[in-house]
Design an enzyme around this catalytic site. Structure first.
Site, PDB file in Angstrom:
ATOM      1  N   CYS A 179      -7.650   0.703  -2.584  1.00 38.44           N
ATOM      2  CA  CYS A 179      -7.007  -0.092  -3.634  1.00 38.44           C
ATOM      3  C   CYS A 179      -6.194   0.867  -4.503  1.00 38.44           C
ATOM      4  O   CYS A 179      -6.055   2.042  -4.170  1.00 38.44           O
ATOM      5  CB  CYS A 179      -8.037  -0.885  -4.447  1.00 38.44           C
ATOM      6  N   THR A 180      -5.659   0.399  -5.610  1.00 37.05           N
ATOM      7  CA  THR A 180      -4.714   1.205  -6.398  1.00 37.05           C
ATOM      8  C   THR A 180      -5.337   2.497  -6.924  1.00 37.05           C
ATOM      9  O   THR A 180      -4.834   3.591  -6.694  1.00 37.05           O
ATOM     10  CB  THR A 180      -4.160   0.381  -7.574  1.00 37.05           C
TER      11      THR A 180
END
Length: 322
Positions: A179-180
């Site tokens: 994810c980010t």
């Protein structure tokens, strides 16, 4: 020349007693420093991103490191031309990321193996590996790891159901997720293990860390990385730039995100400036004709001008449909 502003991104799963009081105190502290951004605080930890000058962010990081709960917390730093946020919000939440589980996962007790960017780069090229993007569909659409699976979800809490409905693509595979910044994968990878998937790993520090790693240099990432601030997207791959985003209206390659001008919709769309103006930054006829349409207000369009544009769109759609 060094830029005078920074954007910080960080999280830490750590028990916080009386999170409501800490939330109020932390908001006051951030405002005193002059920071802008969004921070979530819960009894399970902190998850934040803020922008400020070098001096402001230095003071903020020093204060965090002096707190024993956050002394070991990694902080990702991006240079910026100015503030990346318009306001300063610090909010209390029941959980840092919402998977809507009846029996929540505690990443301090159960989470996937953390892989460095180099380890992740090597592992995702293995044929017995499946890479799952733990982000939302609109984040994936503007950039993702090459060959990653795109869950058809609009919010993180929809991910468990999607996995259960598509578990055949994961069975017997080594699972990588990303994810980010890493905060969502801490909980998601733990949930995967609890579901019975044995070999589960996550990208330590997320996409942001991967893009800054001097060895992998963001390789095998295509497109841009969606971020939740006014920048909207940031580059990751330092060796090549492959555009994967497509204009919502025309399908042509594009990486520019806008929000639908109807505030009741606010859909995130990839669109060129030409498409934005042609379609009045609206995803549908209903949104274009909404009384609350912000594009119409911002550009002071008369009713006659709106009708002219609608007629052009209608005519083109009729031609394309034969």
């Amino acid at each position: 020349m060094e830029k005078q502003y920074r954007v910080l991104l960080y999280y830490q799963y750590v028990p916080i007693e009386d999170p409501e009081t800490f939330t109020a105190e932390h908001l006051a502290f951030c405002k005193e420093l002059g920071l802008l951004g969004r921070i979530l605080i819960s009894s399970e930890g902190i998850n934040g991103t803020v922008s400020g000058t070098i001096e402001q962010t230095d003071k903020y990081m020093e204060a965090l490191k002096e707190d024993p709960r956050f002394a070991s917390m990694p902080i990702k730093i991006d240079e910026a031309d100015g503030h990346a946020f318009k306001k300063m919000h610090v909010r209390h939440r029941n959980e840092l990321v919402n998977l809507s589980l009846e029996d929540d996962v505690n990443p301090l007790e159960l989470t996937g193996k953390h892989l460095s960017p180099v380890e992740f780069y090597e592992q995702m090229q293995s044929p017995d590996t499946v890479v799952i993007d733990a982000r939302n569909d609109y984040e994936f659409d503007v950039g993702h790891f090459r060959g990653a699976v795109r869950p058809d979800i609009e919010t993180f809490r929809e991910l468990p159901e999607w996995i259960r409905d598509n578990k055949e693509i994961l069975e017997g595979k080594k699972i990588l997720t990303y994810c980010t910044g890493g905060v969502r994968c801490e909980k998601f990878s733990g949930w995967l293990k609890r579901e019975g998937f044995e070999d589960v790993s996550q990208l330590d520090g997320g996409i942001v860390t991967y893009g800054k790693d001097p060895e992998v240099q963001g390789k095998l990432w295509d497109g841009q990385c969606y971020v939740f601030d006014t920048r909207l997207t940031v580059p990751v791959n330092q060796t090549e730039h492959v555009v994967v985003g497509k204009d919502f209206f025309t399908g042509e390659p594009c990486e520019r995100y806008v929000n639908c001008a109807n505030p009741a919709c606010n859909r995130k769309m990839i669109a060129t400036e030409e498409s934005e103006h042609k379609y009045m930054r609206s995803c549908s006829h209903e949104c274009r004709t909404s009384e609350r349409n912000l594009y119409v207000k911002q550009h002071n369009l008369s009713e006659e001008e709106v009708q002219e544009r609608l007629a052009v769109i209608e005519q083109e759609q009729a031609i394309s449909q034969g």
